[in-house]
Design a protein around this motif. Sequence first.
Motif, PDB file in Angstrom:
ATOM      1  N   ASP A 175     -14.482  68.273 133.507  1.00  0.00           N
ATOM      2  CA  ASP A 175     -13.995  67.054 134.156  1.00  0.00           C
ATOM      3  C   ASP A 175     -13.100  67.387 135.339  1.00  0.00           C
ATOM      4  OD1 ASP A 175     -15.362  65.433 132.403  1.00  0.00           O
ATOM      5  OD2 ASP A 175     -13.649  65.171 131.037  1.00  0.00           O
ATOM      6  N   VAL A 176     -12.243  68.389 135.160  1.00  0.00           N
ATOM      7  CA  VAL A 176     -11.352  68.797 136.246  1.00  0.00           C
ATOM      8  C   VAL A 176     -12.168  69.322 137.426  1.00  0.00           C
ATOM      9  CG1 VAL A 176      -9.566  70.441 136.949  1.00  0.00           C
ATOM     10  CG2 VAL A 176      -9.378  69.269 134.745  1.00  0.00           C
ATOM     11  N   ALA A 177     -13.162  70.142 137.139  1.00  0.00           N
ATOM     12  CA  ALA A 177     -14.005  70.701 138.204  1.00  0.00           C
ATOM     13  C   ALA A 177     -14.749  69.591 138.942  1.00  0.00           C
ATOM     14  CB  ALA A 177     -14.991  71.708 137.616  1.00  0.00           C
ATOM     15  N   ALA A 178     -15.233  68.600 138.216  1.00  0.00           N
ATOM     16  CA  ALA A 178     -15.955  67.489 138.842  1.00  0.00           C
ATOM     17  C   ALA A 178     -15.036  66.679 139.745  1.00  0.00           C
ATOM     18  CB  ALA A 178     -16.576  66.602 137.767  1.00  0.00           C
ATOM     19  N   ALA A 179     -13.801  66.457 139.287  1.00  0.00           N
ATOM     20  CA  ALA A 179     -12.839  65.705 140.107  1.00  0.00           C
ATOM     21  C   ALA A 179     -12.428  66.503 141.335  1.00  0.00           C
ATOM     22  CB  ALA A 179     -11.617  65.352 139.263  1.00  0.00           C
ATOM     23  N   ARG A 180     -12.232  67.814 141.168  1.00  0.00           N
ATOM     24  CA  ARG A 180     -11.851  68.659 142.306  1.00  0.00           C
ATOM     25  C   ARG A 180     -12.926  68.671 143.380  1.00  0.00           C
ATOM     26  NH1 ARG A 180     -10.461  74.530 141.397  1.00  0.00           N
ATOM     27  NH2 ARG A 180      -9.917  74.315 143.601  1.00  0.00           N
ATOM     28  N   ALA A 181     -14.180  68.537 142.955  1.00  0.00           N
ATOM     29  CA  ALA A 181     -15.289  68.534 143.909  1.00  0.00           C
ATOM     30  C   ALA A 181     -15.233  67.319 144.836  1.00  0.00           C
ATOM     31  CB  ALA A 181     -16.619  68.564 143.171  1.00  0.00           C
ATOM     32  N   LYS A 182     -14.479  66.299 144.448  1.00  0.00           N
ATOM     33  CA  LYS A 182     -14.347  65.093 145.260  1.00  0.00           C
ATOM     34  C   LYS A 182     -13.046  65.074 146.054  1.00  0.00           C
ATOM     35  CE  LYS A 182     -17.144  62.132 142.246  1.00  0.00           C
ATOM     36  NZ  LYS A 182     -17.172  60.856 141.470  1.00  0.00           N
ATOM     37  N   VAL A 183     -12.368  66.223 146.116  1.00  0.00           N
ATOM     38  CA  VAL A 183     -11.103  66.323 146.843  1.00  0.00           C
ATOM     39  C   VAL A 183     -11.303  67.179 148.092  1.00  0.00           C
ATOM     40  CG1 VAL A 183      -8.720  67.155 146.768  1.00  0.00           C
ATOM     41  CG2 VAL A 183      -9.723  66.038 144.761  1.00  0.00           C
ATOM     42  N   GLY A 184     -10.836  66.691 149.225  1.00  0.00           N
ATOM     43  CA  GLY A 184     -10.940  67.473 150.458  1.00  0.00           C
ATOM     44  C   GLY A 184     -10.498  66.668 151.665  1.00  0.00           C
ATOM     45  N   TYR A 185      -9.267  66.888 152.107  1.00  0.00           N
ATOM     46  CA  TYR A 185      -8.716  66.114 153.225  1.00  0.00           C
ATOM     47  C   TYR A 185      -9.533  66.302 154.490  1.00  0.00           C
ATOM     48  CZ  TYR A 185      -6.803  70.513 154.988  1.00  0.00           C
ATOM     49  OH  TYR A 185      -6.683  71.784 155.474  1.00  0.00           O
ATOM     50  N   GLN A 186     -10.204  67.463 154.611  1.00  0.00           N
ATOM     51  CA  GLN A 186     -10.971  67.759 155.826  1.00  0.00           C
ATOM     52  C   GLN A 186     -12.177  66.839 155.998  1.00  0.00           C
ATOM     53  OE1 GLN A 186     -10.532  69.705 153.195  1.00  0.00           O
ATOM     54  NE2 GLN A 186     -12.360  70.897 152.672  1.00  0.00           N
ATOM     55  N   PHE A 187     -12.506  66.080 154.968  1.00  0.00           N
ATOM     56  CA  PHE A 187     -13.641  65.160 155.055  1.00  0.00           C
ATOM     57  C   PHE A 187     -13.217  63.752 155.495  1.00  0.00           C
ATOM     58  CE2 PHE A 187     -14.923  68.359 151.864  1.00  0.00           C
ATOM     59  CZ  PHE A 187     -16.029  68.873 152.533  1.00  0.00           C
ATOM     60  N   VAL A 188     -11.938  63.594 155.835  1.00  0.00           N
ATOM     61  CA  VAL A 188     -11.435  62.306 156.314  1.00  0.00           C
ATOM     62  C   VAL A 188     -11.043  62.451 157.782  1.00  0.00           C
ATOM     63  CG1 VAL A 188      -9.669  60.524 156.045  1.00  0.00           C
ATOM     64  CG2 VAL A 188     -10.598  61.682 154.028  1.00  0.00           C
ATOM     65  N   ILE A 189     -11.505  61.527 158.591  1.00  0.00           N
ATOM     66  CA  ILE A 189     -11.178  61.530 160.020  1.00  0.00           C
ATOM     67  C   ILE A 189     -10.433  60.246 160.357  1.00  0.00           C
ATOM     68  CG2 ILE A 189     -12.102  61.515 162.369  1.00  0.00           C
ATOM     69  CD1 ILE A 189     -14.527  63.039 161.302  1.00  0.00           C
ATOM     70  N   ALA A 190      -9.286  60.396 161.000  1.00  0.00           N
ATOM     71  CA  ALA A 190      -8.497  59.243 161.447  1.00  0.00           C
ATOM     72  C   ALA A 190      -8.544  59.192 162.968  1.00  0.00           C
ATOM     73  CB  ALA A 190      -7.061  59.358 160.954  1.00  0.00           C
ATOM     74  N   ASP A 191      -9.188  58.169 163.488  1.00  0.00           N
ATOM     75  CA  ASP A 191      -9.304  57.979 164.929  1.00  0.00           C
ATOM     76  C   ASP A 191      -8.252  56.959 165.353  1.00  0.00           C
ATOM     77  OD1 ASP A 191      -9.956  57.380 167.526  1.00  0.00           O
ATOM     78  OD2 ASP A 191     -12.090  57.014 167.160  1.00  0.00           O
ATOM     79  N   THR A 192      -7.081  57.454 165.778  1.00  0.00           N
ATOM     80  CA  THR A 192      -5.968  56.557 166.111  1.00  0.00           C
ATOM     81  C   THR A 192      -6.219  55.794 167.410  1.00  0.00           C
ATOM     82  OG1 THR A 192      -4.821  58.422 167.166  1.00  0.00           O
ATOM     83  CG2 THR A 192      -4.269  57.949 164.878  1.00  0.00           C
ATOM     84  N   ARG A 193      -7.068  56.310 168.265  1.00  0.00           N
ATOM     85  CA  ARG A 193      -7.352  55.630 169.533  1.00  0.00           C
ATOM     86  C   ARG A 193      -8.173  54.363 169.298  1.00  0.00           C
ATOM     87  NH1 ARG A 193      -9.654  59.021 174.513  1.00  0.00           N
ATOM     88  NH2 ARG A 193      -7.521  59.822 174.300  1.00  0.00           N
ATOM     89  N   ASN A 194      -9.140  54.445 168.403  1.00  0.00           N
ATOM     90  CA  ASN A 194     -10.028  53.314 168.148  1.00  0.00           C
ATOM     91  C   ASN A 194      -9.747  52.604 166.833  1.00  0.00           C
ATOM     92  OD1 ASN A 194     -11.790  53.656 170.524  1.00  0.00           O
ATOM     93  ND2 ASN A 194     -12.361  55.589 169.531  1.00  0.00           N
ATOM     94  N   ASN A 195      -8.651  53.006 166.142  1.00  0.00           N
ATOM     95  CA  ASN A 195      -8.290  52.401 164.855  1.00  0.00           C
ATOM     96  C   ASN A 195      -9.455  52.436 163.865  1.00  0.00           C
ATOM     97  OD1 ASN A 195      -5.703  51.902 165.658  1.00  0.00           O
ATOM     98  ND2 ASN A 195      -5.990  49.721 166.040  1.00  0.00           N
TER      99      ASN A 195
END
Length: 374
Positions: A175-195
């Motif tokens: 269960d821990v391994a499965a949850a860790r597989a869904k963690v990764g800040y690098q997969f989120v992009i914040a475009d502050t110019r275009n909100n």
Amino acid sequence: MLSKSYKRSLVIGLLLLAAGFYAMSMRPTLKHIRGQTMGTTYSITYTATPFSHSSDDIKKKADILLEAVNDSMSTYRNDSELMQFNRSEIGKPFKASDELVDLVERSLVISRMSDGVYDVTVGPLVNLWGFGPADADKQPAANAANASSSDEQKAPEFIEWMLKNYPAELPSDEDVAAARAKVGYQFVIADTRNNQLTRNKDVFVDLSSIAKGYGVDKVAYMLESEGIKSYMVEIGGEVKVGDPKPDGTPWKLGIRGPAMAGNKPALIVALERQALATSGDYLNYFEVDGQKYSHTINPKTGHPEMGRLAEVAVIHDNVAEADALATLFMVLGDKEGLKLANREGIAAHFTYHTDKGYETVNSDAFIPYLPKQN
């Protein structure tokens, strides 16, 4: 019969007396407001004259602001803006408010700085260990607490809910391994110019470690916009202060320390126009077979961090980042945390467990805040 000069003197005297009473009535005093938000309590203390900045008016504005933060950033509200983003189509930009995009980007900055030791997408692990909103619809509606709220700040019915719903058995390695597989800040992009926010993988963004501090900052900014410069705003123990109090003294804040011996804080710091956030392994945890499991999850291991570090307090310019940094340091521990704090010039006070009790160590930037020795 009174002479004209005597009458004139009497009138002048009465006018001076009235002016004195008026000046006294307009002398700045401290006003106090209390309320509930984010599953915990908030308090506002500010300086104003008796006839200016009504407490009712300030409270109404604060409540509106904090409700807006909840509506935007809470993971305990399925219809919040953040939760809509967490359900958004993978790879497709999600139009978001500038506030949400800004806070996600600030979280990503700290995630990158720590190489993922602090990870804004830690949500699946938080939920797995019973500290998140996975069963938020079953929680007492007014008391769905953030992971960093202390037990003494939670309503009795929420504490009862926690005792019933924290896992009786620990998650399996699978269960821990499965949850860790869904963690990764690098997969989120914040475009502050275009909100815009984009998920390039099925990750779950959790702002619980920063949103409460952000709420404090929002209320402090509101007070400033109202012309109130001397204040103290606190939500669940996270604090922002403005200019000194009416008597000219700075705001003194206590760092309680994990021992919590009596009600005496372990350390008192004097602050002006700064923020203080604290995180500790005693604030929110559950026990299985006598072992405590903290709400602070290490994204690298997938497990709660219950190491040497007992508590960390961070002084910063804003509460949102102080809040997040305190969480980061709890994961890093006092040794690696101290190295990072000194490298980045962060004011941090670490309290750690020893065989003899507790000891403390301070980053270089925190030393000026220590009480002066006579």
